[in-house]
Design an enzyme around this catalytic site. Structure first.
Site, PDB file in Angstrom:
ATOM      1  N   ARG A  71     -14.465  -7.001  -0.001  1.00  0.00           N
ATOM      2  CA  ARG A  71     -13.748  -6.742   1.264  1.00  0.00           C
ATOM      3  C   ARG A  71     -13.122  -5.343   1.208  1.00  0.00           C
ATOM      4  O   ARG A  71     -12.447  -4.984   0.270  1.00  0.00           O
ATOM      5  CB  ARG A  71     -12.658  -7.789   1.464  1.00  0.00           C
ATOM      6  CG  ARG A  71     -11.767  -7.569   2.701  1.00  0.00           C
ATOM      7  CD  ARG A  71     -10.495  -6.846   2.359  1.00  0.00           C
ATOM      8  NE  ARG A  71      -9.570  -6.792   3.486  1.00  0.00           N
ATOM      9  CZ  ARG A  71      -8.475  -6.031   3.511  1.00  0.00           C
ATOM     10  NH1 ARG A  71      -8.181  -5.259   2.482  1.00  0.00           N
ATOM     11  NH2 ARG A  71      -7.683  -6.029   4.547  1.00  0.00           N
ATOM     12  N   GLY A  84      -4.852  -4.988   7.252  1.00  0.00           N
ATOM     13  CA  GLY A  84      -5.862  -3.970   7.476  1.00  0.00           C
ATOM     14  C   GLY A  84      -6.843  -4.218   8.602  1.00  0.00           C
ATOM     15  O   GLY A  84      -7.258  -3.273   9.284  1.00  0.00           O
ATOM     16  N   THR A 125       0.850  -1.198   0.000  1.00  0.00           N
ATOM     17  CA  THR A 125       0.000   0.000   0.000  1.00  0.00           C
ATOM     18  C   THR A 125       0.886   1.248   0.000  1.00  0.00           C
ATOM     19  O   THR A 125       1.989   1.217   0.536  1.00  0.00           O
ATOM     20  CB  THR A 125      -0.875  -0.030   1.275  1.00  0.00           C
ATOM     21  OG1 THR A 125      -1.815  -1.081   1.131  1.00  0.00           O
ATOM     22  CG2 THR A 125      -1.593   1.282   1.522  1.00  0.00           C
ATOM     23  N   GLY A 168     -10.575  -2.701   3.127  1.00  0.00           N
ATOM     24  CA  GLY A 168      -9.515  -2.665   4.133  1.00  0.00           C
ATOM     25  C   GLY A 168      -9.542  -1.390   4.941  1.00  0.00           C
ATOM     26  O   GLY A 168     -10.489  -0.598   4.879  1.00  0.00           O
ATOM     27  N   ASP A 169      -8.474  -1.193   5.676  1.00  0.00           N
ATOM     28  CA  ASP A 169      -8.345  -0.008   6.523  1.00  0.00           C
ATOM     29  C   ASP A 169      -7.993   1.248   5.728  1.00  0.00           C
ATOM     30  O   ASP A 169      -8.295   2.362   6.144  1.00  0.00           O
ATOM     31  CB  ASP A 169      -7.219  -0.233   7.543  1.00  0.00           C
ATOM     32  CG  ASP A 169      -5.888  -0.480   6.829  1.00  0.00           C
ATOM     33  OD1 ASP A 169      -5.855  -1.324   5.908  1.00  0.00           O
ATOM     34  OD2 ASP A 169      -4.895   0.183   7.153  1.00  0.00           O
ATOM     35  N   THR A 211       0.038   1.330   6.676  1.00  0.00           N
ATOM     36  CA  THR A 211       0.014   0.178   5.773  1.00  0.00           C
ATOM     37  C   THR A 211       0.146  -1.072   6.627  1.00  0.00           C
ATOM     38  O   THR A 211       0.574  -1.001   7.770  1.00  0.00           O
ATOM     39  CB  THR A 211       1.143   0.252   4.728  1.00  0.00           C
ATOM     40  OG1 THR A 211       1.124  -0.939   3.930  1.00  0.00           O
ATOM     41  CG2 THR A 211       2.515   0.385   5.366  1.00  0.00           C
ATOM     42  N   GLY A 212      -0.231  -2.205   6.058  1.00  0.00           N
ATOM     43  CA  GLY A 212      -0.128  -3.459   6.801  1.00  0.00           C
ATOM     44  C   GLY A 212      -1.424  -4.221   6.756  1.00  0.00           C
ATOM     45  O   GLY A 212      -2.319  -3.908   5.965  1.00  0.00           O
TER      46      GLY A 212
HETATM   47  N1  ASP Z   1      -3.751  -2.174   4.675  1.00  0.00           N
HETATM   48  C1  ASP Z   1      -4.061  -2.721   3.390  1.00  0.00           C
HETATM   49  C2  ASP Z   1      -5.343  -3.504   3.477  1.00  0.00           C
HETATM   50  O1  ASP Z   1      -5.494  -4.282   4.391  1.00  0.00           O
HETATM   51  C3  ASP Z   1      -3.002  -3.573   2.817  1.00  0.00           C
HETATM   52  C4  ASP Z   1      -1.617  -2.996   2.861  1.00  0.00           C
HETATM   53  O2  ASP Z   1      -1.326  -2.076   3.596  1.00  0.00           O
HETATM   54  O3  ASP Z   1      -0.791  -3.463   2.090  1.00  0.00           O
HETATM   55  O4  ASP Z   1      -6.144  -3.384   2.600  1.00  0.00           O
END
Ligand code: ASP
Length: 303
Positions: A198, A224, A170, A200-201, A221-222
């Protein structure tokens, strides 16, 4: 008295293999250059984060725009949010399938709609009605991702989808402009093999992105789901409103993410005084920042 501008960008947090490091660093540096051009000529933090994120959406290295992860059905579904710390105006899109640059649509929502958030077909219709051309979903798909999904869906595959070794690419940016305003933007293709629909965050206010001149601008990022359960971007901004520095608050956010919900990821934080925080609890994170005195980019922990 004008404020000195500051820009921080990230291009995901995970265990990036050595052969992907250069592309990540180059990607965040290119984004930094685009955002900085805006700030340098006196442009707004909002324009700067938008331009920085567009560069990374267009760069196939990252899980944003073209080259994003595919969902379970083999389609790209994108989420993005942009937020203005001066006015708290925000624009978000979720689960869009026909936009090359979802952050541009998010920006149109922020600037031209009384609403904050559009999803799916309605988001695409809004974008088209506001001069953004739609693309085919196939235009966003690259062979690398078809192969990645094929391998993931192979019956013998045993990887944990939420291990830190699984990529989180992300992208996001936070900026402070000469008028003293801050802004943030985040854009993503979400997680590999996600269920269609779905969300995400990344595109949720206060989770993957937040900006308020009274506290901070934040992009995360990470994985979510844990991040959204903690409303982590707002949680971090609240630490700064309480008098803590971004550096400490960013690290605390990562500790909290791990301890409270066993989550992993990375975060960039910027306060209206120009203090920055960059932290991750994954092995690596692609980041870059620039001030009038200094410019740095990296993939390992920032000291
Ligand atoms: N946070 C993002 C999600 O869960 C994914 C990511 O940060 O790579 O959609």
């Amino acid at each position: 008295m004008p404020t000195d501008p500051v820009l921080v960008v990230h291009g995901g947090a995970w265990a990036m293999p050595d052969d992907m490091v250069e592309a990540h660093i180059r990607g965040v540096q290119n984004a930094m250059a685009a955002g900085w051009r805006v700030l340098d000529r006196g442009g707004s933090a909002l324009d700067a984060v938008e331009e920085a994120v567009v560069i990374m959406e267009d760069d196939e290295t990252f899980d944003a725009g073209r080259g994003s992860f595919l969902n379970r059905d083999g389609k790209v579904q994108l989420d993005a949010l942009i937020m203005d710390g001066a006015t708290l105006r925000a624009g978000g899109v979720g689960c869009v399938e026909h936009l090359r640059n979802p952050v541009r649509a998010a920006r149109k929502i922020l600037s031209e709609s009384p609403h904050v958030y559009f999803v799916g077909e309605g988001a695409e219709r809004f974008a088209a009605e506001h001069g953004i051309s739609l693309c085919q979903n196939e235009d966003l798909i690259i062979p690398r991702e078809i192969e990645r999904l094929r391998q993931y869906q192979a019956p013998q595959h045993g990887d944990d989808l939420f291990a830190p070794t699984i990529s989180h690419d992300t992208v996001g940016a936070v900026a402070l402009d000469r008028d003293g305003n801050i802004a943030a933007a985040t854009s993503t293709g979400g997680t590999l093999n996600k269920a269609p629909g779905r969300l995400g965050d990344s595109s949720l206010i206060g989770c993957g992105c937040y900006a308020n001149n009274e506290s901070a601008a934040v992009s995360t990022t990470g994985w979510g789901e844990p991040i959204m359960k903690l409303v982590l971007a707002k949680w971090t901004a609240d630490r700064i409103a309480a008098g803590n520095l971004p550096e400490w608050s960013a690290q605390e956010a990562m500790n909290y993410l791990k301890q409270r919900v066993n989550g992993h990821g990375g975060i960039i934080v910027l306060d209206p005084s120009g203090h920055i925080g960059i932290a991750h609890n994954t092995p690596r994170m692609a980041w870059a920042y620039k001030t009038v005195q200094k410019e740095e980019a990296g993939i390992e922990r920032k000291d």
